[in-house]
Write a protein that holds these residues in place. Structure first.
Motif, short mmCIF file in Angstrom:
data_model
loop_
_atom_site.label_atom_id
_atom_site.label_comp_id
_atom_site.label_asym_id
_atom_site.label_seq_id
_atom_site.Cartn_x
_atom_site.Cartn_y
_atom_site.Cartn_z
N VAL A 161 -7.23 1.00 -6.20
CA VAL A 161 -7.77 1.51 -4.94
C VAL A 161 -7.13 2.87 -4.69
O VAL A 161 -5.91 2.95 -4.53
CB VAL A 161 -7.47 0.57 -3.77
CG1 VAL A 161 -8.03 1.15 -2.46
CG2 VAL A 161 -8.03 -0.82 -4.03
N SER A 162 -7.95 3.92 -4.69
CA SER A 162 -7.48 5.28 -4.41
C SER A 162 -6.27 5.63 -5.28
O SER A 162 -5.27 6.19 -4.79
CB SER A 162 -7.11 5.42 -2.92
OG SER A 162 -8.25 5.16 -2.11
N GLY A 163 -6.35 5.26 -6.53
CA GLY A 163 -5.31 5.63 -7.47
C GLY A 163 -4.11 4.71 -7.50
O GLY A 163 -3.17 4.93 -8.27
N ARG A 164 -4.09 3.69 -6.68
CA ARG A 164 -2.96 2.75 -6.66
C ARG A 164 -3.39 1.45 -7.34
O ARG A 164 -4.49 0.96 -7.09
CB ARG A 164 -2.51 2.48 -5.23
CG ARG A 164 -1.34 1.51 -5.13
CD ARG A 164 -0.84 1.38 -3.71
NE ARG A 164 0.26 0.42 -3.65
CZ ARG A 164 0.92 0.12 -2.54
NH1 ARG A 164 0.62 0.73 -1.40
NH2 ARG A 164 1.89 -0.78 -2.57
N ASP A 165 -2.49 0.92 -8.17
CA ASP A 165 -2.78 -0.29 -8.93
C ASP A 165 -2.23 -1.53 -8.23
O ASP A 165 -1.11 -1.50 -7.68
CB ASP A 165 -2.17 -0.20 -10.33
CG ASP A 165 -2.78 0.92 -11.15
OD1 ASP A 165 -2.12 1.36 -12.11
OD2 ASP A 165 -3.90 1.36 -10.84
N TYR A 166 -2.99 -2.60 -8.32
CA TYR A 166 -2.57 -3.89 -7.79
C TYR A 166 -2.73 -4.94 -8.89
O TYR A 166 -3.65 -4.87 -9.70
CB TYR A 166 -3.41 -4.29 -6.57
CG TYR A 166 -3.23 -3.36 -5.40
CD1 TYR A 166 -4.01 -2.21 -5.27
CD2 TYR A 166 -2.27 -3.62 -4.43
CE1 TYR A 166 -3.84 -1.34 -4.20
CE2 TYR A 166 -2.10 -2.76 -3.35
CZ TYR A 166 -2.88 -1.63 -3.25
OH TYR A 166 -2.69 -0.78 -2.19
N TRP A 167 -1.83 -5.93 -8.85
CA TRP A 167 -1.84 -6.98 -9.88
C TRP A 167 -1.75 -8.35 -9.23
O TRP A 167 -1.09 -8.53 -8.20
CB TRP A 167 -0.64 -6.81 -10.81
CG TRP A 167 -0.67 -5.53 -11.59
CD1 TRP A 167 -0.10 -4.35 -11.24
CD2 TRP A 167 -1.31 -5.31 -12.84
NE1 TRP A 167 -0.36 -3.41 -12.19
CE2 TRP A 167 -1.09 -3.96 -13.18
CE3 TRP A 167 -2.07 -6.13 -13.69
CZ2 TRP A 167 -1.59 -3.40 -14.36
CZ3 TRP A 167 -2.55 -5.57 -14.86
CH2 TRP A 167 -2.32 -4.23 -15.20
N GLY A 168 -2.40 -9.32 -9.89
CA GLY A 168 -2.23 -10.70 -9.50
C GLY A 168 -0.97 -11.27 -10.14
O GLY A 168 -0.27 -10.58 -10.87
N GLN A 169 -0.73 -12.56 -9.87
CA GLN A 169 0.50 -13.17 -10.36
C GLN A 169 0.38 -13.66 -11.80
O GLN A 169 1.38 -13.98 -12.44
CB GLN A 169 0.89 -14.35 -9.45
CG GLN A 169 0.13 -15.65 -9.71
CD GLN A 169 -1.30 -15.65 -9.19
OE1 GLN A 169 -1.75 -14.67 -8.57
NE2 GLN A 169 -2.01 -16.74 -9.42
#
Length: 120
Positions: free
Chosen positions: A104-112
């Motif tokens: 999102v807008s260049g930021r990464d997110y990860w699940g567990q």
């Protein structure tokens, strides 16, 4: 902030199928790319498949024709936003922890992460 929760991993025999699901919440309508990465013991985390908001997909060469990535259409208000990975013709080398991913807008997110084990 985006939260990602995976489900659907497990143990399967060679040639079997599994479907991984990842539910996104929190600013999820702003997600650009969603996808799946995996990490086997002793290896680095690597891309399996991604899907952009417009639907364009990208696959690791070794899973092409066996895995299919899809995602919900979150453009409607209160629509669910998730990404899925249908895995067919599984092989022992597919054994790994699979992680859901979103940007999102260049930021990464990860699940567990969710474990997938393919027995020979």
């Amino acid at each position: 902030q985006v939260q990602l929760v995976e489900s659907g991993g497990g143990l399967v025999q060679t040639g079997g199928s599994l479907r991984l699901s990842c539910a996104a919440s929190g600013a999820s309508r702003s997600i650009n790319v969603m996808g799946w990465y995996r990490q086997a013991p002793g290896n680095q985390r690597g891309l399996v498949a991604t899907i952009a908001s417009g639907g364009r997909t990208n696959y690791l060469q070794s899973v092409k024709g066996r895995f299919t990535i899809s995602r919900d259409n979150a453009s409607r208000d209160n629509a669910k936003n998730g990404v899925y990975l249908q895995m067919d013709s599984l092989k022992p080398e597919d054994t790994a922890v699979y992680y859901c991913y979103a940007t999102v807008s260049g930021r990464d997110y990860w699940g567990q992460g969710t474990q997938v084990t393919v027995s020979s």
